[in-house]
Write an enzyme that holds these catalytic residues in place. Structure first.
Site, PDB file in Angstrom:
ATOM      1  N   TYR A  66       0.828  -1.228   0.000  1.00  0.00           N
ATOM      2  CA  TYR A  66       0.000   0.000   0.000  1.00  0.00           C
ATOM      3  C   TYR A  66       0.850   1.261   0.000  1.00  0.00           C
ATOM      4  CZ  TYR A  66      -4.077  -2.872   0.189  1.00  0.00           C
ATOM      5  OH  TYR A  66      -5.040  -3.790  -0.147  1.00  0.00           O
ATOM      6  N   HIS A 119     -14.591   1.084  -0.540  1.00  0.00           N
ATOM      7  CA  HIS A 119     -13.475   0.198  -0.202  1.00  0.00           C
ATOM      8  C   HIS A 119     -12.359   0.947   0.503  1.00  0.00           C
ATOM      9  CE1 HIS A 119     -14.766  -2.809  -3.564  1.00  0.00           C
ATOM     10  NE2 HIS A 119     -15.517  -2.889  -2.495  1.00  0.00           N
ATOM     11  N   SER A 188     -14.927  -4.350 -13.591  1.00  0.00           N
ATOM     12  CA  SER A 188     -15.094  -5.687 -14.191  1.00  0.00           C
ATOM     13  C   SER A 188     -16.307  -6.408 -13.622  1.00  0.00           C
ATOM     14  CB  SER A 188     -13.847  -6.544 -13.910  1.00  0.00           C
ATOM     15  OG  SER A 188     -13.714  -6.714 -12.490  1.00  0.00           O
ATOM     16  N   ALA A 230     -12.169   5.320 -20.909  1.00  0.00           N
ATOM     17  CA  ALA A 230     -12.985   6.227 -20.083  1.00  0.00           C
ATOM     18  C   ALA A 230     -12.756   7.690 -20.446  1.00  0.00           C
ATOM     19  CB  ALA A 230     -12.650   5.998 -18.607  1.00  0.00           C
TER      20      ALA A 230
END
Ligand code: BV8
Length: 244
Positions: A66, A119, A188, A230
Site C-alpha cells: 500500500y 473500499h 469488471s 474512459a
C-alpha cells in the site's frame, strides 16, 4: 429505438443518478487495474496483500504494497473522465451520488464534491486498536504508533480488504432505492457487493448504463453499453447529459 427510449438509455432525463466507478476510470491516470493483463492481481497474491489474514501473517509486506500504491497515487493526476464526472456533479439539476471502489483520491482532486469510498482510501490510515482514522501522504511502517491512542504496531491502511464489510452500505442502499439512472464506469463486476448494485438499481426501476473499455462480467445486466477508454466515452456521455 424510439427517441424516448434513446433518451432513457442515455439517461438524459434522469433526475437521481448513481455512478459506480472501478479501477478502469483511473487506468489512464497510470494507476494499475486489478484484473487486466499485467494487473495488480497478476503481480501479487490477493490473499497475501488484501485480506486481514495476509496482514496478520506479514504486515511489512502488506504495508509495502500500500505504500507503493500511495506513492503512485500521489504522482498520478485525475484524467478527463474524473473531470467530466466533476463537471456533471456541478451542473446536473438533480442529485448525483458517486460511489467508488477505488482507494485513490483522483475523483476528489478532479473537484468531485462528495465521494463514497466503499473500499476505503489509500491516503488514510486506520488504527486497528482504537478505530481512529487520519489522512497521510507518506509511508506506514509496522512500528508506527496511532496518532490518537498512541498504540504502536496497529496502524494499517484505511482500506476494506476481502472478507471485511465495505463502508457506507446503508447510504448506498438508500441511493440505489431512489435512483432513476445507474451508471457503472471502469469496473469488471468481479467484486461483491459492488457487482450487485446494478441488479438492485434495476429492480428499483432505474435505467442502467455501462461505460467500460470492454464487456464485463456484469454487462448482461445493463440495458445500454458504451465501450471505449474512459477518457473518451465518459466526457462524451457527460456532454450528452448536459446538452453541451
Ligand atoms: C464482503 C480495496 C461481507 C483494497 C478491494 C457475494 C456477496 C458478498 C460478498 C461476496 C460474494 N461473493 C464473494 C464475496 C466475497 C468478496 C468478493 O467479492 N470476492 C470476489 C473476488 C469474488 N467480497 C468481499 O470480501 C467484500 N466484503 O463481502 O463483506 C458483507 C458484504 C455485504 C454486507 C455485509 C457483509 C469486500 C470486497 C472489497 C475488497 N477490497 N479493494 C485494494 O484496493 O487493494 S476490491 C478491489 O476490486 C478494488 O477495490 C477494485 O476496485 C475492486 C473491483 O475491481 P475493479 O475496480 O472492477 O477493477 P478490475 O481490474 O477488476 O476491472 C477493471 C475494469 O476496467 C475492467 O473491466 C477493464 O475492462 C476496465 N478498464 C480498463 N482500462 C479502462 C477500463 N475502462 C475504461 N477505460 C479504461 N482505460
Amino acid at each position: 429505438m424510439s427517441e424516448a427510449e434513446g433518451r432513457r438509455q442515455a439517461g438524459t432525463t434522469a433526475r437521481r443518478i448513481v455512478i459506480l466507478t472501478g479501477a478502469g476510470i483511473s487506468a489512464e491516470s497510470g494507476l494499475g487495474t486489478f484484473r487486466d493483463t499485467g494487473g495488480l492481481w497478476s503481480e501479487y497474491d490477493l490473499a497475501e496483500v488484501a485480506t486481514p489474514e495476509g496482514y496478520a501473517a506479514d504486515p511489512a509486506l502488506v504495508l509495502r504494497f500500500y505504500n507503493a500504491r500511495r506513492a503512485n497515487c500521489r504522482t498520478a493526476a485525475p484524467n478527463a473522465a474524473h473531470h467530466a464526472l466533476a463537471r456533471l456533479a456541478e451542473a446536473h439539476a438533480g442529485s448525483l451520488t458517486l460511489i467508488t471502489q477505488n482507494i485513490d483520491d483522483l475523483h476528489e482532486r478532479a473537484g468531485m464534491p462528495a465521494v463514497h469510498h466503499m473500499h476505503g482510501e489509500v491516503m488514510r490510515a486506520l488504527c486497528s486498536a482504537c478505530g481512529a482514522r487520519w489522512r497521510l501522504t507518506g509511508d506506514i511502517a509496522v512500528e508506527d504508533s496511532c496518532t490518537a491512542c498512541g498504540t504502536a504496531g496497529r496502524v494499517r491502511p484505511d482500506v476494506v480488504w476481502f472478507g471485511e464489510v465495505p463502508y457506507g452500505l446503508d447510504a448506498i442502499g438508500a441511493a440505489l432505492a431512489e435512483a432513476d439512472l445507474f451508471v457503472a464506469i471502469g469496473t469488471s463486476g468481479a467484486v461483491y457487493p459492488a457487482a450487485g448494485f446494478v441488479a438492485e438499481a434495476a429492480r428499483n426501476g432505474a435505467a442502467t448504463l455501462e461505460l467500460n473499455l470492454e464487456r464485463s462480467e456484469i454487462s448482461p445486466l445493463f440495458e445500454a453499453h458504451r465501450l471505449g477508454p474512459a477518457t473518451v466515452i465518459v466526457p462524451a456521455w457527460v456532454d450528452e447529459m448536459l446538452g453541451t
